[in-house]
Design an enzyme around this catalytic site. Structure first.
Site, PDB file in Angstrom:
ATOM      1  N   ASN A 233       0.865  -1.189   0.000  1.00  0.00           N
ATOM      2  CA  ASN A 233       0.000   0.000   0.000  1.00  0.00           C
ATOM      3  C   ASN A 233       0.898   1.234   0.000  1.00  0.00           C
ATOM      4  O   ASN A 233       1.496   1.556   1.022  1.00  0.00           O
ATOM      5  CB  ASN A 233      -0.891  -0.029   1.256  1.00  0.00           C
ATOM      6  CG  ASN A 233      -1.684   1.263   1.435  1.00  0.00           C
ATOM      7  OD1 ASN A 233      -1.772   2.085   0.527  1.00  0.00           O
ATOM      8  ND2 ASN A 233      -2.270   1.430   2.617  1.00  0.00           N
ATOM      9  N   TRP A 234       0.955   1.894  -1.140  1.00  0.00           N
ATOM     10  CA  TRP A 234       1.864   3.040  -1.273  1.00  0.00           C
ATOM     11  C   TRP A 234       1.302   4.322  -0.656  1.00  0.00           C
ATOM     12  O   TRP A 234       1.999   5.325  -0.582  1.00  0.00           O
ATOM     13  CB  TRP A 234       2.208   3.264  -2.747  1.00  0.00           C
ATOM     14  CG  TRP A 234       3.360   2.420  -3.203  1.00  0.00           C
ATOM     15  CD1 TRP A 234       3.919   1.389  -2.528  1.00  0.00           C
ATOM     16  CD2 TRP A 234       4.104   2.564  -4.422  1.00  0.00           C
ATOM     17  NE1 TRP A 234       4.976   0.875  -3.251  1.00  0.00           N
ATOM     18  CE2 TRP A 234       5.100   1.569  -4.417  1.00  0.00           C
ATOM     19  CE3 TRP A 234       4.007   3.409  -5.529  1.00  0.00           C
ATOM     20  CZ2 TRP A 234       6.010   1.428  -5.465  1.00  0.00           C
ATOM     21  CZ3 TRP A 234       4.906   3.259  -6.570  1.00  0.00           C
ATOM     22  CH2 TRP A 234       5.893   2.289  -6.535  1.00  0.00           C
ATOM     23  N   LYS A 235       0.027   4.293  -0.290  1.00  0.00           N
ATOM     24  CA  LYS A 235      -0.597   5.512   0.258  1.00  0.00           C
ATOM     25  C   LYS A 235      -0.334   6.685  -0.704  1.00  0.00           C
ATOM     26  O   LYS A 235      -0.323   6.469  -1.913  1.00  0.00           O
ATOM     27  CB  LYS A 235      -0.096   5.762   1.675  1.00  0.00           C
ATOM     28  CG  LYS A 235      -0.210   4.506   2.538  1.00  0.00           C
ATOM     29  CD  LYS A 235       0.033   4.723   3.986  1.00  0.00           C
ATOM     30  CE  LYS A 235      -0.143   3.392   4.714  1.00  0.00           C
ATOM     31  NZ  LYS A 235      -0.076   3.515   6.152  1.00  0.00           N
TER      32      LYS A 235
ATOM     33  N   HIS B 250      -9.599   1.504   4.815  1.00  0.00           N
ATOM     34  CA  HIS B 250      -8.316   1.648   5.514  1.00  0.00           C
ATOM     35  C   HIS B 250      -8.497   2.639   6.656  1.00  0.00           C
ATOM     36  O   HIS B 250      -9.245   3.604   6.538  1.00  0.00           O
ATOM     37  CB  HIS B 250      -7.240   2.132   4.530  1.00  0.00           C
ATOM     38  CG  HIS B 250      -5.874   2.113   5.129  1.00  0.00           C
ATOM     39  ND1 HIS B 250      -5.426   3.102   5.960  1.00  0.00           N
ATOM     40  CD2 HIS B 250      -4.879   1.186   5.047  1.00  0.00           C
ATOM     41  CE1 HIS B 250      -4.192   2.794   6.360  1.00  0.00           C
ATOM     42  NE2 HIS B 250      -3.842   1.643   5.819  1.00  0.00           N
TER      43      HIS B 250
ATOM     44  N   GLU C  71      -6.829   5.036   7.660  1.00  0.00           N
ATOM     45  CA  GLU C  71      -6.589   6.451   7.314  1.00  0.00           C
ATOM     46  C   GLU C  71      -7.795   7.053   6.599  1.00  0.00           C
ATOM     47  O   GLU C  71      -8.070   8.247   6.723  1.00  0.00           O
ATOM     48  CB  GLU C  71      -5.304   6.573   6.478  1.00  0.00           C
ATOM     49  CG  GLU C  71      -4.073   6.350   7.346  1.00  0.00           C
ATOM     50  CD  GLU C  71      -2.869   5.753   6.639  1.00  0.00           C
ATOM     51  OE1 GLU C  71      -2.819   5.760   5.399  1.00  0.00           O
ATOM     52  OE2 GLU C  71      -1.975   5.261   7.353  1.00  0.00           O
TER      53      GLU C  71
ATOM     54  N   GLU D 117      -5.741  -4.717  10.625  1.00  0.00           N
ATOM     55  CA  GLU D 117      -4.700  -3.714  10.822  1.00  0.00           C
ATOM     56  C   GLU D 117      -4.962  -2.964  12.126  1.00  0.00           C
ATOM     57  O   GLU D 117      -5.757  -2.014  12.142  1.00  0.00           O
ATOM     58  CB  GLU D 117      -4.713  -2.711   9.664  1.00  0.00           C
ATOM     59  CG  GLU D 117      -4.354  -3.319   8.333  1.00  0.00           C
ATOM     60  CD  GLU D 117      -3.684  -2.297   7.427  1.00  0.00           C
ATOM     61  OE1 GLU D 117      -2.550  -2.540   7.013  1.00  0.00           O
ATOM     62  OE2 GLU D 117      -4.273  -1.246   7.167  1.00  0.00           O
TER      63      GLU D 117
ATOM     64  N   GLY E 270       2.327   2.377  10.723  1.00  0.00           N
ATOM     65  CA  GLY E 270       3.320   3.431  10.560  1.00  0.00           C
ATOM     66  C   GLY E 270       4.048   3.795  11.852  1.00  0.00           C
ATOM     67  O   GLY E 270       4.754   4.800  11.908  1.00  0.00           O
TER      68      GLY E 270
ATOM     69  N   SER F  72       3.147  -2.096  10.402  1.00  0.00           N
ATOM     70  CA  SER F  72       4.590  -2.188  10.696  1.00  0.00           C
ATOM     71  C   SER F  72       5.212  -3.528  10.311  1.00  0.00           C
ATOM     72  O   SER F  72       6.073  -4.052  11.022  1.00  0.00           O
ATOM     73  CB  SER F  72       4.855  -1.851  12.164  1.00  0.00           C
ATOM     74  OG  SER F  72       4.536  -0.489  12.407  1.00  0.00           O
TER      75      SER F  72
ATOM     76  N   GLY G  32       2.762  -1.221   4.303  1.00  0.00           N
ATOM     77  CA  GLY G  32       2.749   0.198   3.937  1.00  0.00           C
ATOM     78  C   GLY G  32       4.157   0.691   3.665  1.00  0.00           C
ATOM     79  O   GLY G  32       4.721   0.457   2.588  1.00  0.00           O
TER      80      GLY G  32
HETATM   81  P1  PGA Z   1       2.715   0.352   7.655  1.00  0.00           P
HETATM   82  O1  PGA Z   1       1.262   0.595   7.026  1.00  0.00           O
HETATM   83  O2  PGA Z   1       3.250  -0.934   7.099  1.00  0.00           O
HETATM   84  O3  PGA Z   1       3.536   1.550   7.202  1.00  0.00           O
HETATM   85  O4  PGA Z   1       2.553   0.298   9.132  1.00  0.00           O
HETATM   86  C1  PGA Z   1       0.381  -0.472   6.819  1.00  0.00           C
HETATM   87  C2  PGA Z   1      -0.894   0.036   6.208  1.00  0.00           C
HETATM   88  O5  PGA Z   1      -1.337   1.132   6.563  1.00  0.00           O
HETATM   89  O6  PGA Z   1      -1.507  -0.637   5.354  1.00  0.00           O
END
Ligand code: PGA
Length: 230
Positions: free
Chosen positions: A7-9, A85, A87, A152, A158, A192, A213
């Site tokens: 997931n590149w966001k 997600h 976010e 998640e 993150g 993470s 991510g």
């Molecule tokens: P992260 O994000 O690996 O940077 O913790 C995971 C995600 O939000 O899908």
């Protein structure tokens, strides 16, 4: 075979996309790799790598400035889409109800939604993890159609923090039990994931893959994850 989803966001350029997909295409793996870049990169050269979007409109089409429909996503060549997600839930006020409509819209357009669920740290500390996850499942899953689930924990995204292996195992068991009457719904873990913990987490019972991510942004960290998971 496990699913490894990147997931590149809100990161990545056309050249990043070409470099990453080229690098992925050169390794041998039994895992199913799915890369979810921003919308602007969905139609880029993907070197045969399966592509997913990060969001979908709950509307079919029309006057929704800035939104992207299921038809557009499939037209651009994607096969999967992340839905709900944390976010999106946090910064765009996406409720379980909206997540459910988005997942249903994805299925309608032959996309496979990857529906994300997870608790906050406060919820975990106050012993509400199971209740929160079950409520999310009850309210955000579409009635039928093919989908995937990503567990998640919000506090692990993150932050560099990850739940303990027994904590991951217990939520994945709960998800597995909840979904067991549906055939083959893959359950991913995200939060993470790094090269040094990917294999251990992927080996936890009922973990069918990883949603990655930050570590999916660079071949130096993403490729070792793909290779280490057996
Ligand atoms: P992260 O994000 O690996 O940077 O913790 C995971 C995600 O939000 O899908």
């Amino acid at each position: 075979m496990k699913f490894i989803v990147g997931n590149w966001k809100m990161n990545g350029t056309i050249s990043d996309m070409e470099n990453m997909t080229q690098a992925i295409s050169e390794i041998e793996t039994e895992n199913k790799v799915i890369l979810c870049p921003p919308f602007t990169l969905l139609y880029c050269k993907n070197n045969g790598v399966t592509i997913g979007a990060q969001n979908i409109s709950e509307h079919e089409n029309g006057a929704y400035t800035g939104d992207i429909s299921g038809q557009m996503i499939i037209d651009a060549g994607a096969k999967y889409v992340l839905v709900g997600h944390s976010e999106r839930r946090l910064y765009h006020n996406e409720t379980n109800e909206i997540v459910k409509s988005k997942a249903s819209m994805a299925i309608k357009h032959n996309l496979i939604p990857i529906i994300c669920v997870g608790e906050t740290l406060d919820e975990r500390k106050s012993g509400k993890t199971e209740y929160v996850i079950k409520t999310m499942l009850e309210q955000s899953l579409p009635g039928d159609g093919e989908f995937m689930i990503a567990y998640e924990p919000r506090w692990a995204i993150g932050t560099g923090l990850t739940p303990t292996i027994p904590e991951i195992e217990s939520v994945h068991k709960l998800l597995f039990e909840y979904l067991k009457n549906r055939k083959n719904t893959p359950i991913l873990y995200g939060g993470s994931v790094k090269p040094d913990n990917a294999q251990t987490i992927a080996n936890v019972p009922h973990v069918d893959g990883l949603l990655v991510g930050g570590a999916s942004l660079k071949p130096e960290t993403f490729l070792p994850i793909i290779k280490s998971v057996k």
